[in-house]
Design a protein around this motif. Structure first.
Motif, PDB file in Angstrom:
ATOM      1  N   THR A   1       0.568  10.653   0.035  1.00 46.09           N
ATOM      2  CA  THR A   1       0.568  10.360  -0.979  1.00 46.09           C
ATOM      3  C   THR A   1       1.617   9.032  -1.138  1.00 46.09           C
ATOM      4  O   THR A   1       2.643   9.267  -0.979  1.00 46.09           O
ATOM      5  CB  THR A   1       1.050  11.368  -1.681  1.00 46.09           C
ATOM      6  OG1 THR A   1       0.426  12.159  -1.839  1.00 46.09           O
ATOM      7  CG2 THR A   1       1.037  11.225  -3.470  1.00 46.09           C
ATOM      8  N   ASP A   2       1.222   8.042  -1.660  1.00 47.18           N
ATOM      9  CA  ASP A   2       1.609   7.044  -2.051  1.00 47.18           C
ATOM     10  C   ASP A   2       2.455   7.148  -3.517  1.00 47.18           C
ATOM     11  O   ASP A   2       1.659   7.999  -4.189  1.00 47.18           O
ATOM     12  CB  ASP A   2       0.962   5.791  -1.735  1.00 47.18           C
ATOM     13  CG  ASP A   2       1.579   4.804  -1.843  1.00 47.18           C
ATOM     14  OD1 ASP A   2       2.914   4.475  -1.553  1.00 47.18           O
ATOM     15  OD2 ASP A   2       1.265   3.578  -1.821  1.00 47.18           O
ATOM     16  N   HIS A   3       3.006   6.286  -3.428  1.00 52.90           N
ATOM     17  CA  HIS A   3       4.839   6.833  -5.027  1.00 52.90           C
ATOM     18  C   HIS A   3       4.364   4.865  -5.205  1.00 52.90           C
ATOM     19  O   HIS A   3       5.679   4.466  -4.856  1.00 52.90           O
ATOM     20  CB  HIS A   3       5.815   7.460  -4.879  1.00 52.90           C
ATOM     21  CG  HIS A   3       5.967   8.245  -4.844  1.00 52.90           C
ATOM     22  ND1 HIS A   3       5.389   9.022  -3.271  1.00 52.90           N
ATOM     23  CD2 HIS A   3       6.277   9.832  -5.348  1.00 52.90           C
ATOM     24  CE1 HIS A   3       5.582  10.250  -3.868  1.00 52.90           C
ATOM     25  NE2 HIS A   3       5.533  10.354  -5.066  1.00 52.90           N
ATOM     26  N   LYS A   4       3.908   4.404  -5.859  1.00 54.08           N
ATOM     27  CA  LYS A   4       3.664   3.239  -6.322  1.00 54.08           C
ATOM     28  C   LYS A   4       4.723   1.869  -7.599  1.00 54.08           C
ATOM     29  O   LYS A   4       4.333   0.783  -6.875  1.00 54.08           O
ATOM     30  CB  LYS A   4       1.666   2.417  -6.745  1.00 54.08           C
ATOM     31  CG  LYS A   4       1.187   2.405  -5.593  1.00 54.08           C
ATOM     32  CD  LYS A   4      -1.203   2.173  -5.966  1.00 54.08           C
ATOM     33  CE  LYS A   4      -1.705   2.845  -4.883  1.00 54.08           C
ATOM     34  NZ  LYS A   4      -1.980   2.144  -3.847  1.00 54.08           N
ATOM     35  N   ARG A   5       4.547   2.781  -8.254  1.00 56.56           N
ATOM     36  CA  ARG A   5       5.818   2.485  -9.753  1.00 56.56           C
ATOM     37  C   ARG A   5       6.745   1.654  -8.843  1.00 56.56           C
ATOM     38  O   ARG A   5       7.382   2.782  -8.325  1.00 56.56           O
ATOM     39  CB  ARG A   5       5.226   3.435 -10.723  1.00 56.56           C
ATOM     40  CG  ARG A   5       4.206   3.155 -11.129  1.00 56.56           C
ATOM     41  CD  ARG A   5       3.848   2.320 -11.527  1.00 56.56           C
ATOM     42  NE  ARG A   5       2.285   2.124 -12.271  1.00 56.56           N
ATOM     43  CZ  ARG A   5       2.369   1.721 -13.633  1.00 56.56           C
ATOM     44  NH1 ARG A   5       2.867   0.967 -14.877  1.00 56.56           N
ATOM     45  NH2 ARG A   5       0.700   2.020 -14.266  1.00 56.56           N
TER      46      ARG A   5
ATOM     47  N   LEU B   1      -8.519   3.159   9.612  1.00 60.15           N
ATOM     48  CA  LEU B   1      -9.592   3.077   8.626  1.00 60.15           C
ATOM     49  C   LEU B   1      -9.129   4.022   7.171  1.00 60.15           C
ATOM     50  O   LEU B   1      -8.205   4.837   7.635  1.00 60.15           O
ATOM     51  CB  LEU B   1     -11.168   3.642   8.657  1.00 60.15           C
ATOM     52  CG  LEU B   1     -11.782   3.197   7.284  1.00 60.15           C
ATOM     53  CD1 LEU B   1     -12.209   2.590   6.884  1.00 60.15           C
ATOM     54  CD2 LEU B   1     -13.596   4.259   7.268  1.00 60.15           C
ATOM     55  N   PHE B   2      -8.559   3.171   6.062  1.00 60.00           N
ATOM     56  CA  PHE B   2      -7.471   3.267   4.655  1.00 60.00           C
ATOM     57  C   PHE B   2      -8.698   4.096   3.751  1.00 60.00           C
ATOM     58  O   PHE B   2      -9.020   3.242   3.391  1.00 60.00           O
ATOM     59  CB  PHE B   2      -6.177   2.978   5.191  1.00 60.00           C
ATOM     60  CG  PHE B   2      -5.560   3.049   3.508  1.00 60.00           C
ATOM     61  CD1 PHE B   2      -6.078   3.760   2.187  1.00 60.00           C
ATOM     62  CD2 PHE B   2      -4.311   2.182   3.488  1.00 60.00           C
ATOM     63  CE1 PHE B   2      -5.059   3.431   1.469  1.00 60.00           C
ATOM     64  CE2 PHE B   2      -3.945   2.000   2.847  1.00 60.00           C
ATOM     65  CZ  PHE B   2      -4.119   3.247   1.300  1.00 60.00           C
ATOM     66  N   ALA B   3      -8.173   5.499   3.766  1.00 57.09           N
ATOM     67  CA  ALA B   3      -9.605   5.607   2.156  1.00 57.09           C
ATOM     68  C   ALA B   3      -8.608   5.786   1.180  1.00 57.09           C
ATOM     69  O   ALA B   3      -7.844   6.475   1.396  1.00 57.09           O
ATOM     70  CB  ALA B   3     -10.773   6.670   2.766  1.00 57.09           C
TER      71      ALA B   3
ATOM     72  N   ALA C   1      -8.968  -1.962   5.542  1.00 56.31           N
ATOM     73  CA  ALA C   1      -8.616  -2.097   7.269  1.00 56.31           C
ATOM     74  C   ALA C   1      -7.854  -1.924   8.130  1.00 56.31           C
ATOM     75  O   ALA C   1      -7.530  -2.469   9.195  1.00 56.31           O
ATOM     76  CB  ALA C   1     -10.101  -3.111   7.523  1.00 56.31           C
ATOM     77  N   ARG C   2      -6.643  -0.757   7.487  1.00 55.41           N
ATOM     78  CA  ARG C   2      -5.295  -1.145   8.400  1.00 55.41           C
ATOM     79  C   ARG C   2      -4.899   0.284   7.112  1.00 55.41           C
ATOM     80  O   ARG C   2      -5.135   0.451   6.890  1.00 55.41           O
ATOM     81  CB  ARG C   2      -4.611  -2.281   7.739  1.00 55.41           C
ATOM     82  CG  ARG C   2      -5.144  -2.140   6.645  1.00 55.41           C
ATOM     83  CD  ARG C   2      -3.709  -3.082   5.089  1.00 55.41           C
ATOM     84  NE  ARG C   2      -4.036  -3.564   4.371  1.00 55.41           N
ATOM     85  CZ  ARG C   2      -3.660  -2.330   3.173  1.00 55.41           C
ATOM     86  NH1 ARG C   2      -2.721  -1.482   4.171  1.00 55.41           N
ATOM     87  NH2 ARG C   2      -3.659  -2.438   2.421  1.00 55.41           N
ATOM     88  N   PHE C   3      -3.606   0.654   8.495  1.00 54.63           N
ATOM     89  CA  PHE C   3      -3.083   2.119   8.070  1.00 54.63           C
ATOM     90  C   PHE C   3      -1.991   1.398   7.040  1.00 54.63           C
ATOM     91  O   PHE C   3      -2.031   0.365   6.178  1.00 54.63           O
ATOM     92  CB  PHE C   3      -1.655   2.187   9.115  1.00 54.63           C
ATOM     93  CG  PHE C   3      -1.254   3.161   9.739  1.00 54.63           C
ATOM     94  CD1 PHE C   3      -1.502   4.462   8.614  1.00 54.63           C
ATOM     95  CD2 PHE C   3      -1.174   2.973  10.387  1.00 54.63           C
ATOM     96  CE1 PHE C   3      -1.487   5.638   9.256  1.00 54.63           C
ATOM     97  CE2 PHE C   3      -1.150   4.625  11.867  1.00 54.63           C
ATOM     98  CZ  PHE C   3      -1.107   5.495  10.596  1.00 54.63           C
ATOM     99  N   GLY C   4      -1.476   1.826   5.480  1.00 53.75           N
ATOM    100  CA  GLY C   4      -0.640   1.796   5.137  1.00 53.75           C
ATOM    101  C   GLY C   4       0.872   1.361   4.996  1.00 53.75           C
ATOM    102  O   GLY C   4       1.433   2.410   6.251  1.00 53.75           O
ATOM    103  N   ASP C   5       1.171   1.125   3.939  1.00 53.36           N
ATOM    104  CA  ASP C   5       2.965   0.441   4.406  1.00 53.36           C
ATOM    105  C   ASP C   5       3.582   1.139   2.710  1.00 53.36           C
ATOM    106  O   ASP C   5       2.986   0.173   2.029  1.00 53.36           O
ATOM    107  CB  ASP C   5       3.241  -0.725   4.699  1.00 53.36           C
ATOM    108  CG  ASP C   5       4.619  -0.989   5.098  1.00 53.36           C
ATOM    109  OD1 ASP C   5       5.347  -0.387   4.275  1.00 53.36           O
ATOM    110  OD2 ASP C   5       4.912  -1.978   5.479  1.00 53.36           O
ATOM    111  N   PRO C   6       4.258   2.042   2.891  1.00 54.06           N
ATOM    112  CA  PRO C   6       4.581   3.007   3.392  1.00 54.06           C
ATOM    113  C   PRO C   6       4.193   4.274   4.414  1.00 54.06           C
ATOM    114  O   PRO C   6       4.970   5.087   4.733  1.00 54.06           O
ATOM    115  CB  PRO C   6       6.011   3.803   2.672  1.00 54.06           C
ATOM    116  CG  PRO C   6       5.766   3.659   1.786  1.00 54.06           C
ATOM    117  CD  PRO C   6       4.620   2.635   1.235  1.00 54.06           C
ATOM    118  N   GLU C   7       2.840   4.316   3.791  1.00 51.91           N
ATOM    119  CA  GLU C   7       2.308   5.771   4.558  1.00 51.91           C
ATOM    120  C   GLU C   7       2.592   5.667   6.220  1.00 51.91           C
ATOM    121  O   GLU C   7       3.099   6.628   6.571  1.00 51.91           O
ATOM    122  CB  GLU C   7       0.700   5.157   3.898  1.00 51.91           C
ATOM    123  CG  GLU C   7       0.581   5.939   2.870  1.00 51.91           C
ATOM    124  CD  GLU C   7       0.436   4.292   1.862  1.00 51.91           C
ATOM    125  OE1 GLU C   7       0.907   3.552   2.548  1.00 51.91           O
ATOM    126  OE2 GLU C   7      -0.886   4.234   1.096  1.00 51.91           O
ATOM    127  N   CYS C   8       2.392   4.815   6.490  1.00 53.41           N
ATOM    128  CA  CYS C   8       2.486   4.629   8.035  1.00 53.41           C
ATOM    129  C   CYS C   8       3.684   4.982   8.793  1.00 53.41           C
ATOM    130  O   CYS C   8       3.907   6.293  10.032  1.00 53.41           O
ATOM    131  CB  CYS C   8       2.193   3.501   8.818  1.00 53.41           C
ATOM    132  SG  CYS C   8       2.498   2.739  10.243  1.00 53.41           S
TER     133      CYS C   8
END
Ligand code: AMP
Ligand code: GLY
Length: 422
Positions: free
Chosen positions: A211-215, A268-270, A286-293
């Motif tokens: 889970t990313d926290h975008k704000r 693959l990042f969905a 088409a890549r890892f997420g940052d900061p998910e990685c």
């Protein structure tokens, strides 16, 4: 194995850190890297978009595997240029990376493969797009078709806001060519999850979900950012929902891309919304997420290197990755003023002490060394990852380390993964 990682952020630091632990590794480079990466890899001053220089370097140094972090070089054709030189690349061809580079292409794949996603319409004419917004009514989502470094999506609460986004993208050309075409989408609601799979063109091996926290600020307030923190595993994604997302979203997309002659190799990042009707696709990357990685890789118990190699060689069919139990929390430290106007140049101290705490890894994003001191050099500056037996322990470990860092020029969210911690 001689490996070249491409990129300079926290995601690439985490990739280098995981690769550096591989017994198969003999030499690790990173282009262009950062001061944190320089402690575990040899950094090479080549920009991520200088494809000829990257290929020439890989050839001259007999690199066995290139691992691209960001999307831009993939969309520009890094994997294709490396393939011509006979060098394996753990990332998709430009044709497959269109799944991130053109949102309308991702929608076309979704529609051909019956992947559940928001209804949409595509416009090359601003007046027609605005008329469509008025017809649909709010809330709705306006998206630039092209790559816009996270600035191409407006979730509009009113028709006026949606129309203004159309005008800004298409007529004022605030995103350049990326905003010439826009998609107007139905607004989905539910918890959002980033789901990852390592793919070899045919098979997909789960890389977990976060889970990313975008704000920018506590309580999901403030402007949208590239991501201020991540929690893995994603608390909202039950094993049943993860299997549903693999079966209805990830595998059909892979099959459709292969059918069109552009098989997807790499990560693959969905981006998913867990709606009342089940998981729906928001976007593919088409890549890892940052900061998910930086949250996910500390949970990986298997060697990453052979898995990435197998993704290049179409050998993921009976590949299995092992994961640590427990949880991981990644907290981003950003320079004051991020994302609008980050103040660079402030000194950062105490990383050695913070990084030696149990279960903690510190990854650099925007840092530099100047006059012998470590300084902030970008918006997102560090990611502090804590792993623990459960979410509470992972959070406590991450935030203990965050507090041990002496950096008055930075800020962070206190509520990554739960109620605010001091
Ligand atoms: P992106 O910058 O492409 O990661 O998208 C930004 C954010 O916009 C996503 O993380 C979602 O929160 C939101 N978003 C995108 N599409 C939709 C949609 N169809 N409905 C609701 N929210 C959306
Ligand atoms: N954290 C979201 C992304 O990497 O796109």
């Amino acid at each position: 194995m001689r490996v070249l990682v491409v990129g300079s952020g926290g995601r690439e630091h985490a990739l280098c850190w995981a690769l550096a632990a591989s017994p198969l590794l003999t030499k690790l480079w990173c282009a262009p890297g950062n001061p944190g990466i320089a402690t575990i890899a040899e950094t090479v001053p080549i920009s991520v978009l200088d494809l000829p220089a990257l290929v020439a370097f890989a050839r001259a140094h007999a690199v066995d595997l290139v691992v691209p972090g960001p999307e831009a070089p993939l969309v520009a054709g890094l994997a294709d240029a490396l393939a011509e030189a006979g060098i394996p690349c753990a990332g998709p061809s430009a044709a497959a990376a269109r799944i991130e580079g053109e949102k309308s292409f991702a929608k076309e794949i979704a529609s051909a493969a019956s992947i559940p996603t928001a209804r949409y319409a595509r416009f090359a004419d601003a007046e027609a797009a605005r008329a469509h917004c008025r017809r649909l009514g709010a809330p709705l989502v306006v998206k630039a078709d092209g790559l816009a470094a996270g600035k191409g999506v407006v979730v509009a609460g009113s028709v006026a806001e949606a129309e203004a986004a159309v005008t800004s993208f298409m007529e004022e050309q605030r995103l350049g060519a990326a905003g010439q075409i826009v998609l107007i989408e139905e607004c989905l609601s539910g918890p959002e999850v980033s789901l990852f799979a390592l793919c070899d063109g045919e098979h997909a091996v789960p890389l977990g979900a976060a889970t990313d926290h975008k704000r920018a600020h506590d309580g999901d307030r403030g402007p949208n950012t590239g991501g201020m923190g991540a929690v893995a595993p994603a608390p909202a994604l039950t094993p049943a929902l993860a299997e549903a997302a693999s079966a209805r979203i990830v595998r059909p997309a892979l099959a459709e891309l292969a059918r069109r002659g552009s098989p997807f190799r790499g990560i693959l990042f969905a981006g998913l919304m867990l709606t009342a009707e089940g998981p729906k696709l928001i976007e593919f990357n088409a890549r890892f997420g940052d900061p998910e990685c930086q949250a996910l890789l500390p949970l990986l118990a298997s060697d990453l290197l052979p898995a990435l190699l197998a993704s290049c060689e179409g050998e993921l069919g009976d590949f299995d990755l092992r994961w640590h139990s427990g949880a991981s929390v990644a907290v981003v430290l950003a320079a004051r003023g991020y994302p609008e106007a980050p103040e660079t140049g402030s000194e950062i101290r105490g990383l050695d002490r913070a990084g030696s705490l149990p279960g903690v890894q510190i990854f650099h994003s925007g840092t530099r060394i100047a006059g012998g001191r470590l300084e902030a050099a970008g918006g997102r500056v560090l990611t502090v990852s804590g792993r623990g037996a459960d979410l509470d322990q992972a959070r406590a470990r991450a935030y203990d380390a965050v507090r041990a860092i002496d950096w008055p020029g930075g800020f962070y969210r206190h509520d990554i993964g739960g109620p605010p911690l001091p």
